[in-house]
Design an enzyme around this catalytic site. Structure first.
Site, mmCIF file in Angstrom:
data_model
loop_
_atom_site.group_PDB
_atom_site.id
_atom_site.type_symbol
_atom_site.label_atom_id
_atom_site.label_comp_id
_atom_site.label_asym_id
_atom_site.label_seq_id
_atom_site.Cartn_x
_atom_site.Cartn_y
_atom_site.Cartn_z
ATOM 1 N N PRO A 177 0.677 -1.318 0.072
ATOM 2 C CG PRO A 177 0.007 -1.137 2.168
ATOM 3 C CD PRO A 177 0.451 -2.044 1.146
ATOM 4 C CG ASN A 178 -0.128 4.186 1.535
ATOM 5 O OD1 ASN A 178 -1.085 4.669 0.830
ATOM 6 N ND2 ASN A 178 -0.106 3.688 2.500
ATOM 7 N NE ARG A 236 4.096 6.572 1.613
ATOM 8 C CZ ARG A 236 4.522 5.234 1.892
ATOM 9 N NH1 ARG A 236 4.714 4.476 0.980
ATOM 10 N NH2 ARG A 236 4.490 4.874 3.184
ATOM 11 C CE1 TYR A 252 8.702 5.057 2.469
ATOM 12 C CE2 TYR A 252 7.472 6.804 2.791
ATOM 13 C CZ TYR A 252 7.879 5.490 3.213
ATOM 14 O OH TYR A 252 7.309 5.042 4.533
ATOM 15 C CG ASN A 271 8.426 -2.020 -0.156
ATOM 16 O OD1 ASN A 271 8.025 -2.291 0.973
ATOM 17 N ND2 ASN A 271 9.003 -1.138 -0.392
ATOM 18 C CB ALA A 309 1.990 -0.091 5.932
ATOM 19 C CD GLU A 334 10.797 -7.693 5.035
ATOM 20 O OE1 GLU A 334 11.432 -8.731 5.787
ATOM 21 O OE2 GLU A 334 10.166 -6.858 5.505
ATOM 22 C CG HIS A 370 11.497 -2.551 4.094
ATOM 23 N ND1 HIS A 370 9.977 -2.503 4.199
ATOM 24 C CD2 HIS A 370 11.741 -3.662 4.450
ATOM 25 C CE1 HIS A 370 9.518 -3.586 4.678
ATOM 26 N NE2 HIS A 370 10.563 -4.129 4.918
ATOM 27 N NE ARG A 385 10.565 5.797 8.047
ATOM 28 C CZ ARG A 385 9.560 5.654 6.975
ATOM 29 N NH1 ARG A 385 9.735 4.857 6.181
ATOM 30 N NH2 ARG A 385 8.766 6.549 7.170
HETATM 31 C C1 DQA Z 1 8.413 0.956 3.292
HETATM 32 C C2 DQA Z 1 8.616 1.098 4.874
HETATM 33 C C3 DQA Z 1 7.277 1.008 5.525
HETATM 34 O O1 DQA Z 1 7.467 1.187 7.292
HETATM 35 C C4 DQA Z 1 6.243 1.868 5.038
HETATM 36 O O2 DQA Z 1 4.933 1.634 5.905
HETATM 37 C C5 DQA Z 1 6.226 1.872 3.634
HETATM 38 C C6 DQA Z 1 7.327 1.725 2.757
HETATM 39 C C7 DQA Z 1 9.927 1.199 2.605
HETATM 40 O O3 DQA Z 1 9.807 0.874 1.434
HETATM 41 O O4 DQA Z 1 10.564 1.724 3.098
HETATM 42 O O5 DQA Z 1 5.213 2.053 3.005
HETATM 43 O O6 DQA Z 1 8.249 -0.458 3.020
#
Ligand code: DQA
Length: 145
Positions: free
Chosen positions: A11-12, A19, A24, A75, A78, A99, A101, A108
């Site tokens: 998501p997002n 964003r 990011y 990825n 959240a 995985e 990120h 964080r």
């Molecule tokens: C994320 C890190 C997560 O904590 C966050 O909710 C994201 C992006 C990252 O790519 O750094 O949406 O996965």
């Protein structure tokens, strides 16, 4: 036929580029997709790149990867920090999972420090921005070979 790698984004991540660019970065998800497609091609792999804001859709895609993908880069965004459903779906796969990120989740907020996905991932790349995806593809290519 080229072996297929599934690259999933949670998501997002569809809003990358706009964003919180200070967190990011400026790259959009389309930019990340181009990076991934090119890197997969360089390894002779087929890239199946997807994003969803919905936990169930991600679970469906992970289930469909059984027998159809040779490796998964995810990825979970959240959902990393909340989703037992994604953890359970991933643990049914018998192909390597990496995985990714974009940010270093350990630097964080404390609620981002734990990921339910890490326990079922062969490896975790975090904090390296979009390069994390290409490094994950390099690792998968080695494992798949
Ligand atoms: C994320 C890190 C997560 O904590 C966050 O909710 C994201 C992006 C990252 O790519 O750094 O949406 O996965």
């Amino acid at each position: 036929m080229a072996k297929r790698v599934l690259i999933l984004n949670g998501p997002n991540l569809n809003l990358l580029g706009t964003r919180e660019p200070g967190v990011y970065g400026a790259a959009t998800l389309a930019d990340v997709e181009v990076l991934c497609t090119d890197r997969c091609e360089a390894h002779g792999l087929e890239c199946d790149f997807r994003q969803s804001n919905h936990e169930g859709e991600l679970v469906d895609w992970i289930q469909q990867a059984r027998g159809t993908a040779e490796g998964v880069v995810i990825n979970p965004a959240a959902y990393s920090h909340t989703s037992v459903a994604i953890h359970d779906a991933l643990r049914m796969l018998d192909v390597p999972i990496i995985e990714v990120h974009l940010t270093n989740i350990h630097q964080r907020e404390p609620f981002r420090h734990h990921s339910y996905v890490s326990a079922v991932a062969r490896g975790v790349v975090c904090g390296l921005g979009p390069s994390g995806y290409t490094l994950a593809i390099d690792a998968l290519a080695e494992f798949i070979d």
